[in-house]
Every structure is written in structure tokens, then in C-alpha cells.
Write an enzyme that holds these catalytic residues in place. Structure first.
Site, PDB file in Angstrom:
ATOM      1  N   TYR A 143       8.212 -70.901 146.419  1.00 55.37           N
ATOM      2  CA  TYR A 143       8.724 -72.040 147.241  1.00 55.37           C
ATOM      3  C   TYR A 143       8.732 -71.831 148.658  1.00 55.37           C
ATOM      4  CZ  TYR A 143      10.052 -73.795 142.499  1.00 55.37           C
ATOM      5  OH  TYR A 143      10.047 -74.191 141.337  1.00 55.37           O
ATOM      6  N   ASP A 227       6.508 -65.352 129.600  1.00 59.69           N
ATOM      7  CA  ASP A 227       6.057 -66.649 128.910  1.00 59.69           C
ATOM      8  C   ASP A 227       6.944 -66.564 127.818  1.00 59.69           C
ATOM      9  OD1 ASP A 227       4.406 -64.193 129.125  1.00 59.69           O
ATOM     10  OD2 ASP A 227       2.520 -65.369 129.254  1.00 59.69           O
ATOM     11  N   ASP A 251      13.257 -71.509 137.866  1.00 59.18           N
ATOM     12  CA  ASP A 251      13.912 -73.032 137.791  1.00 59.18           C
ATOM     13  C   ASP A 251      13.370 -73.705 136.597  1.00 59.18           C
ATOM     14  OD1 ASP A 251      13.443 -75.584 138.734  1.00 59.18           O
ATOM     15  OD2 ASP A 251      12.456 -75.137 140.140  1.00 59.18           O
ATOM     16  N   ASP A 255      16.329 -74.230 133.021  1.00 53.86           N
ATOM     17  CA  ASP A 255      16.337 -75.553 132.338  1.00 53.86           C
ATOM     18  C   ASP A 255      15.770 -75.881 131.107  1.00 53.86           C
ATOM     19  OD1 ASP A 255      16.601 -77.155 134.922  1.00 53.86           O
ATOM     20  OD2 ASP A 255      14.989 -78.430 135.258  1.00 53.86           O
TER      21      ASP A 255
END
Ligand code: NAD
Length: 371
Positions: A143, A227, A251, A255
Site C-alpha cells: 500500500y 492462501d 487487510d 475481514d
């Protein structure tokens, strides 16, 4: 008696309502305090600060945040400020707090209260009693890495580039946060990366391994590909205690983990900085994951649990008040167990209450549990 200084920044929308309920919880702990109490100051942030001062947070409020032992933050933003200049938009207040406090570690728990286990998208037996913590690196990685651009090629096509960058120092300090947390929990860390396809994953793996050996050999460490971690989180989430990972994977994984357990109105978070060289205490900001919810603001409809549980995280991680944090978790569970629900988590057969009644019920349960 120790006094901890808190800065309360309610912000906009439902932030104002949910922080008011946190103030009642703080008042309860102050009234019953035996060894530590809280002194609070309140200031403006976000749209509220912009309306009064023309900036999303003033230098004075920033100075208070830097002095406070912890900042308890509500939420910022709303359609009223959609047109304000980019540099002073409400979110700029939160970004400045994160930057000036040097908050590089984001902690997102996924806790499943027994009363809400049936509301999960996963089966009850997979999530009942779930309590995991995702530790996400917050200020590095893809980011922020340079170059970060979209360029037009000679043939007229465009090419977009984001750059994933990590240094030893950045990985080591977030690994230490994870090991410190694990010691206050079940003493187990999973480190998630993609060492099979990314150089940053190889370095991440090496540095976490070295930090573990030098700093936390007492903590169980497992490495997992990010993953696979995503898959295991929905297959068998209770195998995890603390998961440490980079900004991008964090991130997504935080979530995913959080939503296995319920509504946005239930999710707390913490952001931590470096330890103070004199006191050893880390700079810290505690906030719900949700935003200012303009659609329900001012209607006494907000669920205050995410913000109250964020204060619970402050008790545990900034003030070493694990017993009080446990008591607060039990009080939230008891209020839910008694059948009280705000609109966002309403289920058939339960009693719908507003933000302030949920806050009152939690304070009442605190008193009942403490005897
Ligand atoms: P939001 O989280 O504010 O709301 C999303 C949905 O969830 C809404 O329907 C809302 O009513 C509901 N909801 C959220 N929290 C709830 C609670 N505690 N109790 C009951 N229901 C709840 O996200 P959004 O609508 O995308 O954004 C609204 C504003 O908040 C925007 O201006 C956005 O930029 C801002 N925002 C701020 C933060 C922050 O301050 N950290 C985070 C996200 C969004």
C-alpha cells in the site's frame, strides 16, 4: 492508585453515541477502582473538527493524543463532508493520528460470543468460543511501496504498478507485537506469507523465524502460506490464536476472520506503535472497525459493543488490566445472553434495544458479575 490518561475522540455520526456508552463503562471502573483509575479528556476529530476549526484534527488535539496513555476513537466521516478539500477530509484526522503516533501494528480480534454463534455464516461448532487475533502490519508493504503508478506505454496501453517492500526492521517489530500478544493469550503464533512466490515472503519468513529464536522461544510458532490461511480460517478457525501477517494479506484475512463471527457493530480493533523508551508502554489507538453509519446516526440504533470492546482491548493491551477486560467481555456476553440485541444483530425471539439501553445493560452486568 495509578491514573491512566485517556483521550476520547468521538468524531462523527454514531461515534458520538457509542463513545458515550464507553464513558459510562469508564465511570463504572472508576467508581469501583482498587488500583487504577482513568482520567479522560475529549476532543474533536473528523467532520466535527473540520466544522469548528477547518481541519480534521487540530495540533492541540494531536498534542493531547501524543501525551495520552491511549486514544479511544469513535468514527469519522459522512455525506455532509463529501465536498471538503482532500487534505482536510474527515479521514485525514485518523490518518494523521496513525502517522504521528507511529501506529504500525493493527490488531483485529475475531471473537464469537456464544449467544451469537447461530448468526455466523459458519456452523455453530466451528465458531462457538472462537477467539483469534489477527496482527496486521499497517504502515509498510504494497500500500505504500514505490514505485506506485499507472503509466501509459508507447502502444497506448496502460501499466499499473504497486510495489511490495519490507525491511528487516519492519518485520521484526510486528513479529514482536505478535509474540507479546501471544504471551497474554494462548501462546501460539501463525505467521502468514507467500514465500513460495514472493521475495518479501521469503524475508518475512526468515525474520519472523530469527525473531522467534532470539525474542520468544517460549511461544509456539507456525508458518503458513497466506492462501492456505484464508482457507483454514473458514475450515477450522479455532486452530488459530494469533496470526501475524503483512499489510495486504492482513487487510483481507482480518475481514474474513471477523465476519465469521457477526456484524460490523461487534468488531473492535487496536493500533499499536513502538514502546516508549522510558515506560515500555506502546502508543495506542483503540477504535471500532465500523464507520460513522450516517444512515442510523442520532437515532439511538447503533450497536455500542464494538466501541466498548475496543476499550476492553485498551484495558488488556495498554493497561495490563486483564481481569477487568475479562469482566467486560463477560458483561457483554451476559447482556447478549439475556436476549438483548441492537437492530443490526436482531434475531427472532430476542428483545430489540437501542444504543443507550445496550450500554446500560452492560454496565449493569458488570456490577452483577463483580458481585
Ligand atoms: P459504516 O461502517 O459506517 O456502515 C456500514 C453499514 O453498517 C451501515 O448500514 C451502518 O448502519 C451499519 N453499521 C455500522 N456500524 C454499526 C453499528 N455500530 N451498529 C449498527 N449498525 C452499524 O460504513 P459506510 O456506510 O461505508 O461509511 C459511512 C461513513 O463512515 C463514510 O463517511 C466512511 O468514509 C466512514 N468510515 C469511517 C471509518 C472510521 O472512522 N474508521 C471506517 C469506515 C468508514
Amino acid at each position: 492508585m495509578t491514573t491512566h490518561r485517556l483521550l476520547l475522540l468521538p468524531g462523527d455520526g454514531i461515534g458520538v453515541e457509542t463513545i458515550a456508552e464507553v464513558e459510562r463503562v469508564i465511570a463504572y471502573f472508576n467508581e469501583t477502582a482498587k488500583s487504577a483509575r482513568f482520567e479522560t479528556e475529549t476532543d474533536l476529530v473528523g467532520g466535527a473538527a473540520y466544522d469548528r476549526h477547518g481541519v480534521a484534527i487540530t495540533d492541540e488535539a494531536m498534542a493531547k493524543a501524543l501525551k495520552a496513555a491511549a486514544v479511544i476513537f469513535g468514527a469519522v466521516g459522512g455525506p455532509k463532508w463529501d465536498g471538503v478539500p482532500y487534505a482536510v477530509r474527515p479521514e485525514a484526522g485518523l490518518l494523521r493520528l496513525r502517522k504521528d503516533l507511529g501506529l504500525f501494528g493493527n490488531l483485529r480480534p475475531a471473537i464469537c460470543y456464544p449467544a451469537l454463534a447461530d448468526a455466523s455464516s459458519l456452523k455453530r461448532e466451528l465458531v462457538e468460543g472462537l477467539d483469534i487475533m489477527i496482527v496486521r502490519e499497517l504502515t509498510g508493504g504494497v500500500y505504500f511501496g514505490e514505485p506506485k503508478e499507472i503509466v501509459t506505454l508507447e502502444d497506448g496501453q496502460k501499466r499499473a504498478i504497486d510495489t511490495q517492500v519490507y525491511t528487516t526492521h519492519e518485520i521484526e517489530r510486528i513479529a514482536r507485537v505478535a509474540f507479546d500478544l501471544a504471551r497474554k493469550r494462548s501462546n501460539k503464533v501463525h505467521s502468514a506469507e507467500k514465500r513460495n512466490v514472493m521475495h518479501t515472503g521469503v524475508l518475512w519468513n526468515e525474520v519472523v523465524t530469527a525473531t522467534h529464536k532470539a525474542y520468544a522461544p517460549d511461544v509456539e510458532l507456525n508458518h503458513i502460506l497466506a492462501d492456505n490461511c484464508a482457507m483454514q480460517l473458514v475450515r477450522k478457525p479455532k486452530q488459530f490464536d494469533v496470526i501475524v501477517t503483512d499489510n495486504l494479506f492482513g487487510d483481507v484475512l482480518s475481514d474474513e476472520a471477523a465476519m465469521t463471527t457477526g456484524s460490523l457493530g461487534m468488531l473492535p480493533s487496536a493500533s499499536l506503535g513502538a514502546p516508549d523508551p522510558h515506560t515500555g508502554n506502546r502508543k495506542a489507538l483503540y477504535e471500532p472497525v465500523h464507520g460513522s453509519a450516517p444512515d442510523i446516526a442520532g437515532k439511538d440504533l447503533a450497536n455500542p459493543i464494538a466501541t466498548i470492546a475496543s476499550f476492553g482491548m485498551a484495558l488488556r493491551y495498554s493497561f495490563d488490566m486483564g481481569k477487568e477486560a475479562d469482566l467486560l467481555d463477560q458483561a457483554i456476553a451476559a447482556a447478549l445472553g439475556a436476549g438483548l440485541r441492537t437492530a443490526d444483530i436482531m434475531q427472532p425471539g430476542m428483545r430489540q434495544v437501542g444504543c443507550s439501553e445496550m450500554g446500560s445493560a452492560i454496565v449493569k452486568e458488570l456490577g452483577a458479575l463483580a458481585g
